[in-house]
Design an enzyme around this catalytic site. Structure first.
Site, PDB file in Angstrom:
ATOM      1  N   SER A   2       0.856  -1.176   0.000  1.00 29.59           N
ATOM      2  CA  SER A   2       0.000   0.000   0.000  1.00 29.59           C
ATOM      3  C   SER A   2       0.893   1.227   0.000  1.00 29.59           C
ATOM      4  O   SER A   2       1.669   1.437   0.931  1.00 29.59           O
ATOM      5  CB  SER A   2      -0.915   0.025   1.228  1.00 29.59           C
ATOM      6  N   TYR A  36     -14.833 -13.115 -15.760  1.00 29.59           N
ATOM      7  CA  TYR A  36     -14.831 -12.288 -14.556  1.00 29.59           C
ATOM      8  C   TYR A  36     -16.189 -12.332 -13.862  1.00 29.59           C
ATOM      9  O   TYR A  36     -16.281 -12.587 -12.656  1.00 29.59           O
ATOM     10  CB  TYR A  36     -14.470 -10.848 -14.917  1.00 29.59           C
ATOM     11  N   ASP A  69      -0.702 -13.032  -0.378  1.00 30.89           N
ATOM     12  CA  ASP A  69      -1.546 -13.408  -1.508  1.00 30.89           C
ATOM     13  C   ASP A  69      -2.679 -14.272  -0.962  1.00 30.89           C
ATOM     14  O   ASP A  69      -2.429 -15.214  -0.204  1.00 30.89           O
ATOM     15  CB  ASP A  69      -0.713 -14.186  -2.531  1.00 30.89           C
ATOM     16  N   SER A  97     -20.040  -7.708  -8.310  1.00 32.26           N
ATOM     17  CA  SER A  97     -20.127  -6.842  -9.493  1.00 32.26           C
ATOM     18  C   SER A  97     -21.448  -7.073 -10.207  1.00 32.26           C
ATOM     19  O   SER A  97     -21.990  -8.196 -10.196  1.00 32.26           O
ATOM     20  CB  SER A  97     -18.974  -7.157 -10.456  1.00 32.26           C
TER      21      SER A  97
END
Length: 326
Positions: A35, A130, A46, A107
């Site tokens: 970050s 996706y 990860d 999403s």
């Protein structure tokens, strides 16, 4: 409450971290990338590394943002490995650590192409890997919540197209083409689009942290929806003091150029700024709505969010959060 943000080094995660900091909330970041805004708060992990992920999880609430999301991810099975199996690792780690609240950014890609305003009851019909991986991740999370339904809280948020200063997505691409004088309107622009301003999405994410046990599902969209004609006209007026959309290319001709660009890209191996799929997305109506936001009121209007983005990016550049872009 202490929060943990997976994928907190990215665009949404950095803005979420800034909002939590401003509210004087305790948070940590888990991300495979550093970050650049909160280097002292990140654990480099990860989510495919199940053991290290379990060790890194702390707090009472997880904002799960980590995902493969770019259109050109290769190999394609990375969507499944990261978005689905990574989420499975997160659920197992949360169970081991006794963390009972997860807020997940899915999403609207799970719905695929839609013509009319689609709410949370819309049919699931993703058109790409996706979108499929995001929906599969939702099912993994639902299974986690169902294991202890009276204790665990799962919130699934399906944002529409997110924009804001620094985000290099579709809205930014459109604005940059207009700013640089390289934009040609394909079609008449009567198709409508739903958008979500980053500050509002982050506020909604934090708002849902108060929800109790159970599974809570929301689309996130900032209304009112805009036609592409109105969006392009707003950008041209703000950036160049010009009215309207400028020259219009007939849709049939535009799509033919898109297919020609696809053929050229296949021959040269180069990624071109125009493609048939991008034009298809640009010229279709994709609008969404939500049946309930539990009393949430967006702090910024859609129009103001667009104006802030155009001002900060092009007219009066301001320092903005630095975040990981991959």
């Amino acid at each position: 409450m202490t929060y943990l943000i997976t994928g907190g080094s990215g665009f949404i995660g950095t803005h979420l971290s800034l909002a939590l900091q401003q509210a004087d909330e305790s948070f940590r970041i888990v991300d495979k990338a550093p970050s650049q805004t909160f280097p002292e708060r990140v654990a480099l992990v990860d989510i495919l590394d199940a053991d290290r992920l379990a060790q890194a999880l702390t707090g009472e609430t997880i904002f799960h943002l980590a995902a493969e999301h770019r259109d050109d991810v290769q190999p394609a099975d990375l969507y499944t490995r990261v978005n689905v199996e990574g989420t499975r690792n997160l659920c197992r780690a949360a169970a081991l650590r006794g963390i009972n609240r997860i807020i997940f950014t899915s999403s609207v890609a799970v719905y695929g192409f839609v013509e009319a305003a689609t709410d949370e009851t819309g049919a699931i019909n993703p058109f790409n890997a996706y979108g499929r991986s995001k929906y599969d991740a939702e099912q993994v999370l639902r299974a986690w919540a169902d294991e202890v339904p009276l204790t665990r809280s799962l919130t699934i948020i399906r944002p529409t197209v997110v924009f804001g200063a620094g985000n290099r997505g579709n809205v930014d691409t459109l604005f940059r083409q207009i700013a640089w004088g390289r934009f040609l309107m394909v079609g008449r622009g009567e198709n409508r689009k739903s958008l979500a301003y980053i500050d509002n999405l982050v506020a909604f994410l934090i708002h849902t942290a108060q929800l109790g046990p159970g599974v809570h599902l929301f689309n996130y969209v900032d209304g009112p929806d805009m036609t592409m004609r109105d969006l392009v006209s707003l950008a041209r007026k703000t950036l160049h003091a010009k009215s309207g959309t400028g020259p219009i290319v007939p849709l049939v001709l535009g799509m033919a150029l898109g297919h020609m660009a696809d053929a050229l890209a296949a021959i040269t191996g180069r990624t071109l700024p125009i493609s048939a799929m991008r034009l298809h997305k640009f010229t279709r109506t994709t609008t969404f709505t939500s049946h309930a936001h539990h009393g949430f009121i967006a702090p910024v209007s859609l129009h103001e969010g667009l104006q802030r983005t155009l001002q900060t990016e092009f007219l009066n550049p301001q320092p903005r959060p630095v975040f990981h872009t991959e």
